[in-house]
Design an enzyme around this catalytic site. Sequence first.
Site, mmCIF file in Angstrom:
data_model
loop_
_atom_site.group_PDB
_atom_site.id
_atom_site.type_symbol
_atom_site.label_atom_id
_atom_site.label_comp_id
_atom_site.label_asym_id
_atom_site.label_seq_id
_atom_site.Cartn_x
_atom_site.Cartn_y
_atom_site.Cartn_z
ATOM 1 N N CYS A 2 0.859 -1.185 0.000
ATOM 2 C CA CYS A 2 0.000 0.000 0.000
ATOM 3 C C CYS A 2 0.896 1.236 0.000
ATOM 4 C CB CYS A 2 -0.935 0.084 1.193
ATOM 5 S SG CYS A 2 -2.097 -1.271 1.288
ATOM 6 N N ARG A 27 3.559 -0.240 -5.067
ATOM 7 C CA ARG A 27 3.362 -0.823 -3.735
ATOM 8 C C ARG A 27 2.046 -1.573 -3.642
ATOM 9 N NH1 ARG A 27 6.946 2.052 0.001
ATOM 10 N NH2 ARG A 27 5.820 1.072 1.685
ATOM 11 N N TRP A 76 -2.933 -2.640 -1.665
ATOM 12 C CA TRP A 76 -2.695 -4.070 -1.881
ATOM 13 C C TRP A 76 -3.504 -4.755 -0.787
ATOM 14 C CZ3 TRP A 76 -0.833 -8.367 0.692
ATOM 15 C CH2 TRP A 76 -0.523 -9.468 -0.118
ATOM 16 N N ASN A 100 -1.287 2.003 5.884
ATOM 17 C CA ASN A 100 -0.418 0.976 5.318
ATOM 18 C C ASN A 100 0.018 0.098 6.480
ATOM 19 O OD1 ASN A 100 1.627 -0.497 4.039
ATOM 20 N ND2 ASN A 100 3.117 1.159 4.236
ATOM 21 N N GLY A 101 -0.118 -1.213 6.339
ATOM 22 C CA GLY A 101 0.269 -2.125 7.423
ATOM 23 C C GLY A 101 -0.866 -3.090 7.715
ATOM 24 N N GLU A 479 15.927 -18.562 -9.556
ATOM 25 C CA GLU A 479 15.537 -17.206 -9.935
ATOM 26 C C GLU A 479 14.823 -17.208 -11.293
ATOM 27 O OE1 GLU A 479 15.004 -14.528 -8.686
ATOM 28 O OE2 GLU A 479 15.032 -13.101 -10.343
ATOM 29 N N LYS A 483 10.992 -15.859 -11.939
ATOM 30 C CA LYS A 483 10.695 -14.852 -12.958
ATOM 31 C C LYS A 483 9.571 -15.345 -13.859
ATOM 32 C CE LYS A 483 12.085 -12.250 -11.837
ATOM 33 N NZ LYS A 483 12.756 -11.663 -10.730
ATOM 34 N N GLU A 486 6.112 -15.569 -12.015
ATOM 35 C CA GLU A 486 5.451 -14.327 -11.582
ATOM 36 C C GLU A 486 4.938 -13.476 -12.731
ATOM 37 O OE1 GLU A 486 9.457 -11.806 -10.342
ATOM 38 O OE2 GLU A 486 7.640 -11.383 -9.271
ATOM 39 N N HIS A 502 14.111 -38.814 -7.254
ATOM 40 C CA HIS A 502 13.543 -39.031 -5.916
ATOM 41 C C HIS A 502 12.093 -38.565 -5.858
ATOM 42 C CE1 HIS A 502 17.487 -40.217 -4.592
ATOM 43 N NE2 HIS A 502 17.958 -39.174 -5.250
ATOM 44 N N LYS A 601 5.335 -4.411 -5.598
ATOM 45 C CA LYS A 601 6.796 -4.324 -5.685
ATOM 46 C C LYS A 601 7.436 -4.319 -4.303
ATOM 47 C CE LYS A 601 10.635 -3.381 -8.025
ATOM 48 N NZ LYS A 601 11.198 -4.545 -8.703
HETATM 49 O O1 M6R Z 1 12.642 -5.198 -2.265
HETATM 50 P P1 M6R Z 1 13.192 -6.565 -1.995
HETATM 51 O O2 M6R Z 1 14.378 -6.889 -2.811
HETATM 52 O O3 M6R Z 1 13.427 -6.807 -0.531
HETATM 53 O O4 M6R Z 1 12.027 -7.540 -2.443
HETATM 54 C C1 M6R Z 1 12.134 -8.914 -2.227
HETATM 55 C C2 M6R Z 1 11.117 -9.656 -3.037
HETATM 56 O O5 M6R Z 1 9.823 -9.251 -2.697
HETATM 57 C C3 M6R Z 1 11.305 -9.449 -4.544
HETATM 58 O O6 M6R Z 1 12.596 -9.804 -4.936
HETATM 59 C C4 M6R Z 1 10.283 -10.275 -5.332
HETATM 60 O O7 M6R Z 1 10.539 -11.629 -5.174
HETATM 61 C C5 M6R Z 1 10.291 -9.873 -6.797
HETATM 62 N N1 M6R Z 1 8.955 -9.637 -7.248
HETATM 63 C C6 M6R Z 1 10.838 -10.897 -7.692
HETATM 64 O O8 M6R Z 1 10.865 -10.507 -9.015
#
Ligand code: M6R
Length: 606
Positions: A2, A27, A76, A100-101, A479, A483, A486, A502, A601
């Site tokens: 948020c 956010r 959010w 926010n929170g 990673e 990617k 998401e 396994h 984000k």
């Molecule tokens: O701002 P941060 O690097 O702490 O964020 C961590 C994760 O939320 C962030 O890397 C998230 O996994 C991304 N959306 C991945 O692309």
Amino acid sequence: MCGIVGYNGKDSVTDQLLESLELLEYRGYDSAGLATLNETTGKVKLRKCAGRVADLRKICQNDKKISTCGIGHTRWATHGGVNDVNAHPHRSGDVLLVHNGIVENYEELIDHFMLHKELKSQTDTEVVAAVLNKFYQGDPHEAICKTVKYLKGTFALVVMFVDQPEVIYAIRNVSPIVAACNQNGTMLASDVAALGSTADKYMVIPEYVITELHKNEIKLFDLKGKPVEPHFMDIDWDTTRDGKGKYPFYMEKEIMEQPDVIKATMEERIIDGKIDLSGDGVPDEVLRDCERICVVACGTAMHAGLVAKSLVQSRLGMHMNVEYASEFMYGNPVIDEKTLVLAISQSGETIDTLEALKYARKKGAKSIAVINVKGSSIARESDYVMYTSAGPEIAVASTKAYTTQLAVLFLLVGRMAKVRGVFDDGAEKAYLENMVQAPDKMQQVLDQKHDIHKIAREMLDAKDAYMLGRGLDYSILLEGALKLKEVSYIHTEAYASGELKHGTIALITENTPVVATVTQEKLKDKELSNIREVQSRGASVVLFVKDGIDLADAEYADVFTLPAMMDEFMVFPASAALQLLAYYVSMDKGLDVDKPRNLAKVVTVE
Ligand code: M6R
């Protein structure tokens, strides 16, 4: 999560709030809203809707933009679905509130203050507004003090009282609020980027301090009413965003920027052919005297930690733990004053990483934060900070933040090797020679983006995909899989290829897409043999292979050759390729690449 914002000044508040909300939208983008208060007429205008800030802008377009005091929010969802009613601001009587929170005890509060009948939304925020309104008898400080004593959880609250049209109030616990003052008025927001380009100083509102935003000054008071001296800091970095340029999405732009931002990240840390971290203020003793290293991070940042772990263990022969920050405390981690904690975060606001860092510091650990956003909460909490020079990363999927984090971590490990006597000058030189090639090797991959686009087209109909690799390849693929899932919504899992037999191999059927990287000379034979095992069961394998590795006469659905570097550095070209793969799948599926569903984000709730 948020984004919250408040403005009190000379200009039309609606325009100011909408602009800031656009900057804060990363956010959370479930819904957006704003409330304005006209100081002359005392009239309140409340506008909110499910959807993006662009939708809010449409609703506001015919409004007379005459008010100069107001608050705004981009959401959010945590409590309550995504709809107009649950969008912020919330109003209860004379109180207008954005939050926010998470207020954890909101159900208890509903019972305690008998709010059942008056609430219209399912949010914890409206409960706070209602409690504030119960306590409000014309004295905002009294109402705020009494209310926050009842709140459990994290909160950044920004409040307007209808009969106090000249002032905006704010208070926070954990969740950030920053504030700034310029010739046009005063502003507060969840982060500095939303404060507007005219501010050159800002302050972080301290926790449990009541903040008053007047037209030309910001006043702070503790809960006993004693004034608190504001502590302003310079905004000494560029918070402006230069748009998507020629690219359809920020994600592509940010992928393409990597060679430059990696160079920028390395530039000031390589002096006269040697790694020099003096600009970061990290003392050599901290690197020399630690006995253990522990990474706390989330998502992509955690994956950067996993790559660093391979390096630390192979180069330094040191023990290193990489922990999900959200799980860190529950595992009773062994932390003491000989532990060096690395908190890695693009935003510097991820609450799990922040809390893990605080926990480790309480146990006596020294800490270095690897952060992109200057002045962020984690940067402020850590003993030392090493900033990445990625610049603003707008796409929710992290790309350039990840590879610049890697660049910082590689340099940090290199410096540790030097001060611990593992590297002599020659070894340092050889290490750096590889390191400085990383941007060019990535550029070679980026120059072939159309070939990766072709590979992506073959994956558009996949429901599930698997990624297989060993050792460092496995870390790279964790990673790569994050990617792809998401941004494309294809269920993708990375597996250590030795684990296949396994259990996982049961998932492989005719035409199952499997992505593999083969970048590690030592592991290539075993990796290729694991790939043959899935091919024998019908998998359609896309291979990203280091140039020079012999594939004999085996056939694959697609092969992309990665420019060769020393094995440890192959993460740079391989990551660029996997990022492009995810990007093109998402784009060709017609998805909102930069704002994938359900995500934000910055993750500021646990
Ligand atoms: O701002 P941060 O690097 O702490 O964020 C961590 C994760 O939320 C962030 O890397 C998230 O996994 C991304 N959306 C991945 O692309």
